[in-house]
Motif scaffolding. Sequence first.
Motif, PDB file in Angstrom:
ATOM      1  N   ARG A 119      15.543  -8.789 -12.255  1.00 62.34           N
ATOM      2  CA  ARG A 119      15.760  -7.923 -11.022  1.00 62.34           C
ATOM      3  C   ARG A 119      17.133  -7.983 -10.479  1.00 62.34           C
ATOM      4  O   ARG A 119      17.727  -9.264 -10.216  1.00 62.34           O
ATOM      5  CB  ARG A 119      14.797  -8.237 -10.125  1.00 62.34           C
ATOM      6  N   LEU A 135       8.356 -10.705  -0.660  1.00 63.57           N
ATOM      7  CA  LEU A 135       7.888 -10.369  -2.086  1.00 63.57           C
ATOM      8  C   LEU A 135       8.789  -9.791  -2.781  1.00 63.57           C
ATOM      9  O   LEU A 135       9.188 -10.202  -3.926  1.00 63.57           O
ATOM     10  CB  LEU A 135       6.718  -9.652  -2.167  1.00 63.57           C
ATOM     11  N   ARG A 147       2.379 -13.426  -3.766  1.00 63.48           N
ATOM     12  CA  ARG A 147       1.646 -12.246  -4.565  1.00 63.48           C
ATOM     13  C   ARG A 147       0.000 -12.574  -4.384  1.00 63.48           C
ATOM     14  O   ARG A 147      -0.708 -11.750  -4.317  1.00 63.48           O
ATOM     15  CB  ARG A 147       2.067 -11.982  -5.707  1.00 63.48           C
ATOM     16  N   PHE A 154      -5.492  -6.475  -0.782  1.00 62.67           N
ATOM     17  CA  PHE A 154      -4.915  -5.086  -1.350  1.00 62.67           C
ATOM     18  C   PHE A 154      -5.722  -4.644  -2.567  1.00 62.67           C
ATOM     19  O   PHE A 154      -5.353  -3.574  -3.100  1.00 62.67           O
ATOM     20  CB  PHE A 154      -3.641  -4.908  -1.332  1.00 62.67           C
ATOM     21  N   THR A 333       4.744  11.049   0.676  1.00 64.46           N
ATOM     22  CA  THR A 333       3.909  11.511  -0.168  1.00 64.46           C
ATOM     23  C   THR A 333       2.979  12.645   0.318  1.00 64.46           C
ATOM     24  O   THR A 333       2.969  13.826  -0.409  1.00 64.46           O
ATOM     25  CB  THR A 333       3.268  10.347  -0.776  1.00 64.46           C
ATOM     26  N   VAL A 389       8.689   9.095  -4.396  1.00 72.31           N
ATOM     27  CA  VAL A 389       9.249   8.614  -2.920  1.00 72.31           C
ATOM     28  C   VAL A 389       9.921   7.423  -3.254  1.00 72.31           C
ATOM     29  O   VAL A 389      10.970   7.141  -2.582  1.00 72.31           O
ATOM     30  CB  VAL A 389       8.285   8.619  -2.056  1.00 72.31           C
ATOM     31  N   SER A 459       5.162  -6.835 -13.132  1.00 68.83           N
ATOM     32  CA  SER A 459       4.588  -7.673 -12.145  1.00 68.83           C
ATOM     33  C   SER A 459       4.699  -7.370 -10.467  1.00 68.83           C
ATOM     34  O   SER A 459       4.174  -7.394  -9.722  1.00 68.83           O
ATOM     35  CB  SER A 459       5.083  -8.958 -12.133  1.00 68.83           C
ATOM     36  N   HIS A 460       5.747  -6.573 -10.225  1.00 72.95           N
ATOM     37  CA  HIS A 460       6.029  -6.196  -8.862  1.00 72.95           C
ATOM     38  C   HIS A 460       5.330  -4.900  -8.649  1.00 72.95           C
ATOM     39  O   HIS A 460       5.885  -4.261  -7.498  1.00 72.95           O
ATOM     40  CB  HIS A 460       7.638  -6.297  -8.528  1.00 72.95           C
ATOM     41  N   LEU A 463       1.840  -3.524  -4.352  1.00 73.16           N
ATOM     42  CA  LEU A 463       0.647  -4.167  -3.917  1.00 73.16           C
ATOM     43  C   LEU A 463      -0.194  -3.100  -3.127  1.00 73.16           C
ATOM     44  O   LEU A 463      -1.476  -3.357  -3.201  1.00 73.16           O
ATOM     45  CB  LEU A 463       1.275  -5.221  -2.973  1.00 73.16           C
ATOM     46  N   GLU A 471      -5.616   6.171   1.932  1.00 71.06           N
ATOM     47  CA  GLU A 471      -5.158   6.851   2.963  1.00 71.06           C
ATOM     48  C   GLU A 471      -4.675   8.482   2.581  1.00 71.06           C
ATOM     49  O   GLU A 471      -5.233   9.331   3.303  1.00 71.06           O
ATOM     50  CB  GLU A 471      -3.650   6.414   3.386  1.00 71.06           C
TER      51      GLU A 471
HETATM   52  C1  HEM Z   1       2.711   6.527  -2.382  1.00 71.99           C
HETATM   53  C2  HEM Z   1       2.993   5.284  -1.738  1.00 71.99           C
HETATM   54  C3  HEM Z   1       3.681   4.381  -2.324  1.00 71.99           C
HETATM   55  C4  HEM Z   1       4.390   4.160  -3.318  1.00 71.99           C
HETATM   56  C5  HEM Z   1       5.012   5.263  -4.231  1.00 71.99           C
HETATM   57  C6  HEM Z   1       4.907   2.877  -3.490  1.00 71.99           C
HETATM   58  C7  HEM Z   1       5.859   2.436  -4.626  1.00 71.99           C
HETATM   59  C8  HEM Z   1       6.123   1.154  -4.852  1.00 71.99           C
HETATM   60  C9  HEM Z   1       7.036   0.637  -5.799  1.00 71.99           C
HETATM   61  C10 HEM Z   1       7.704   1.695  -6.851  1.00 71.99           C
HETATM   62  C11 HEM Z   1       7.125  -0.501  -5.988  1.00 71.99           C
HETATM   63  C12 HEM Z   1       7.681  -1.525  -6.817  1.00 71.99           C
HETATM   64  C13 HEM Z   1       9.147  -1.927  -6.442  1.00 71.99           C
HETATM   65  C14 HEM Z   1       9.776  -2.721  -7.412  1.00 71.99           C
HETATM   66  O1  HEM Z   1       9.476  -3.041  -8.726  1.00 71.99           O
HETATM   67  O2  HEM Z   1      10.933  -3.128  -6.943  1.00 71.99           O
HETATM   68  C15 HEM Z   1       6.347  -1.154  -4.671  1.00 71.99           C
HETATM   69  C16 HEM Z   1       5.938  -2.466  -4.452  1.00 71.99           C
HETATM   70  C17 HEM Z   1       5.407  -2.649  -3.283  1.00 71.99           C
HETATM   71  N1  HEM Z   1       4.801  -2.105  -2.180  1.00 71.99           N
HETATM   72 FE1  HEM Z   1       4.480   0.105  -2.626  1.00 71.99          FE
HETATM   73  N2  HEM Z   1       4.422   2.164  -2.424  1.00 71.99           N
HETATM   74  C18 HEM Z   1       3.400   2.838  -1.918  1.00 71.99           C
HETATM   75  C19 HEM Z   1       2.859   2.376  -0.758  1.00 71.99           C
HETATM   76  C20 HEM Z   1       2.590   1.195  -0.492  1.00 71.99           C
HETATM   77  C21 HEM Z   1       1.748   0.789   0.653  1.00 71.99           C
HETATM   78  C22 HEM Z   1       0.884   1.480   1.394  1.00 71.99           C
HETATM   79  C23 HEM Z   1       2.020  -0.557   0.907  1.00 71.99           C
HETATM   80  C24 HEM Z   1       1.184  -1.715   1.875  1.00 71.99           C
HETATM   81  C25 HEM Z   1       1.478  -2.417   2.722  1.00 71.99           C
HETATM   82  C26 HEM Z   1       3.050  -1.084  -0.179  1.00 71.99           C
HETATM   83  C27 HEM Z   1       3.418  -2.322  -0.427  1.00 71.99           C
HETATM   84  C28 HEM Z   1       4.203  -2.636  -1.356  1.00 71.99           C
HETATM   85  C29 HEM Z   1       4.595  -4.104  -1.695  1.00 71.99           C
HETATM   86  C30 HEM Z   1       4.456  -5.508  -0.628  1.00 71.99           C
HETATM   87  C31 HEM Z   1       5.500  -4.032  -2.770  1.00 71.99           C
HETATM   88  C32 HEM Z   1       6.207  -5.370  -3.354  1.00 71.99           C
HETATM   89  C33 HEM Z   1       5.320  -5.926  -4.455  1.00 71.99           C
HETATM   90  C34 HEM Z   1       5.940  -7.023  -5.082  1.00 71.99           C
HETATM   91  O3  HEM Z   1       7.076  -7.203  -5.025  1.00 71.99           O
HETATM   92  O4  HEM Z   1       5.085  -7.768  -5.627  1.00 71.99           O
HETATM   93  N3  HEM Z   1       3.310  -0.188  -0.970  1.00 71.99           N
HETATM   94  N4  HEM Z   1       5.818   0.202  -4.190  1.00 71.99           N
END
Ligand code: HEM
Length: 521
Positions: A119, A135, A147, A154, A333, A389, A459-460, A463, A471
Motif C-alpha cells: 500500500r 487500520l 482488524r 461488523f 451513496t 464514492v 485484506s483491507h 470493514l 443503512e
Molecule cells: C457505501 C459505503 C462504503 C463504501 C463505498 C466504503 C468503501 C471502502 C473501501 C473502498 C475501503 C478499502 C480501502 C483500502 O483498501 O484502502 C474501505 C475500508 C474501510 N471501511 Fe469502508 N466503505 C463504506 C462504508 C463504511 C462504513 C459504514 C464503515 C463503518 C464504520 C466503514 C469502515 C471502513 C474501515 C474501518 C475500513 C478500513 C479497513 C481496513 O483497513 O482493514 N466503511 N471502505
Amino acid sequence: MPMLLSPAMISLSTVFPYLFPTTIIMIVGILSWRYWAKRKRYQSLKALPSPLGHWLLGNIPQVLAAVKKKQFFQLLFDWSKQYGSIYVYWAGAPIVILSKPSVIEGTVINGMRDGSLIRSQNATRAWNDISGAILLGQSGAEWQWRRKAWNPEFSPVGISAYIGVVEQACSQITNKIKADVSSDAIPVDRLFVELTMRVIASLLLGIPVDSKVVSPEGSPLDVPKVYEAMSVLGYRFLRVATSENPWMKYLPTQSSRDYWAARRYIEQFLTPRVDLALQLRDQQVKDSSSISTLFQESMLVKIASKEPRYTRETLIAEVIELMIAGTDTTAHTLSFAVGELAAHPEVFQKAQAIADQVWQKHGEISIESLKELNYLRAIVKETLRLYSVASGSTSLQAVKPTTIEGIPIPIGTKIFWSMLAAGRDAETYAQPDKFLPERWLEEGHGSLSLPMIDFGSGSHRCLGEHLAMLEATIMLAQLLRNFDWELVNGRESLENLQQNLLIYPADGMPLRFRLRETISI
Ligand code: HEM
C-alpha cells in the motif's frame, strides 16, 4: 562599521569563483544521470499510452489543476476514455492507472499476496497522521490484531443486532422530511450525513440516536460541528497523501490551526467515553449503575475489554477513523441512489411496489423482511457501480518487479485506478450507462458473479460493508414507502460531481418530496 571577515570566510571567498561553476556542473551531472537512470528503469512503461505532459514536470500541472477543482477522479476517468483500460501518467514517479474491475481486483489481491506491491507509503503515512495509527494505515501483525478485534462487530451477524438502531435513525430522517414536505427543495445529502453519523455514533459510542435523549457518558453529538471537524481532518489526509509533509502541521499557518482545532474538538468529544471504556475494562468503576446500557453494550466497551493492546491514544484514533469511514461514504451513496431513482421512474415504481409489499406483510423491518428487499440492495450496488464514492482511499507501489496484463512493472511504479471508468467498463457490465439494478440479481441477467469492488479488494476490504448496505436499504425502503420525489436540478445533480476525500453531488442533491396519499403524517 568595518566588516569583519573570519579566516574561513576569506578562504571561501577566494575559492568561490572556482567552486561555483564546479558545483553547477556537478548538479547538472547528477540531475542528468538521475534522469537517464529513471528513463532506463521505467523503459517498459513507455509501451503504455500516456497523456501528453510538460517536458520537465510531466503530468503534474494537469493533476494539480484537477485536484484544485476537486475533479481529480474526473481527469482519470477522461484519460481512461482516451487511453484505454491501462495507461500511465508521470508525476515524479510513473503512475499506472487501471480501469478493468477484474484487473484492479487481481492486481490488489495477487500483488499484496506475493509481496510485489505494498500500500502506498504516502497514503499510509497520511492515514496515520490524522490522529494516530489506524487500520487503514497499518499492515502485517499491527493491522491483523486490530482488524480481528473489529471483524465480529461488523460481520452480518454482528450488524444484525443493530437493525433497531438503524431503523430508528431512518425514521427520524423520514419524520424530518415529513415535517418539511411542502418545501420546494430538500437537500438530502446533509440529512443522510446526519443519519449515518447518528448510527455510527450510537453503535460505537452508545450515544442515543434520538438527540433529545441525554447521553450521560459525555457531551451530546453535535452533528454539524463533528462533521466540520471530520471534514478538516479528511482534507488534511488528502494534502499529506498528495504532497504535504506531516511536520507542516506544526507551522503557524491557518490550515495548521484549523487542523489542531478540529483534532482537539473531536478528541475532547471522545476522550471521556474512551476513558470510561478503559476504566470498565480495568475494573476501576465501582458503581456502574449511572452508566447507560447503550454505552455498556457499545462497540467501544466491547473492543476495549477484548483487546488489551488498545490504549487511550490508539482507541481515539481508531474511533475517529470509524466515524469518518462510516459517515460520508454511505451518506453520499444514498444521495446518488435517490437521485438515480428519481431519474428512472420504472426502477422507482418497481422498488416502491416491493417496499409496500414488505411493509404490508411484515409491518416492520426485520431480518425476515430484509431478505425480501434484495431489489433495494441491488439499487445500492448499482449506485456504487456508477458512483464509487470511496475510490481514492489508497494506491499501491511496486517494491519488487512484477507484471500487470503482461506489462513489466518496475520497482517504484505506483498503481492506482479509475473507479468511475471501472464501473462503466462495457466488457464487464452490459449496457454500462444504464441504471439496471437487475444486473445484480439472479433473476436479472444471471450475473451474480459480477465484480463488486467498490468496497475495496483484498485484506483491507471495507470493514463497514454490511452496515452500509443495511443503512442504505432500510433508508430507501422507508423513503419509498412514504414519499414520491423528483430531482429539483434534473440530471445536473447526478452529473456535477466533486471530490474531497470522497465523491459527492456538488449541489447536495436537492429533492422535491410528495407524501404518498396512502400515508398520513
Ligand atoms: C457505501 C459505503 C462504503 C463504501 C463505498 C466504503 C468503501 C471502502 C473501501 C473502498 C475501503 C478499502 C480501502 C483500502 O483498501 O484502502 C474501505 C475500508 C474501510 N471501511 Fe469502508 N466503505 C463504506 C462504508 C463504511 C462504513 C459504514 C464503515 C463503518 C464504520 C466503514 C469502515 C471502513 C474501515 C474501518 C475500513 C478500513 C479497513 C481496513 O483497513 O482493514 N466503511 N471502505
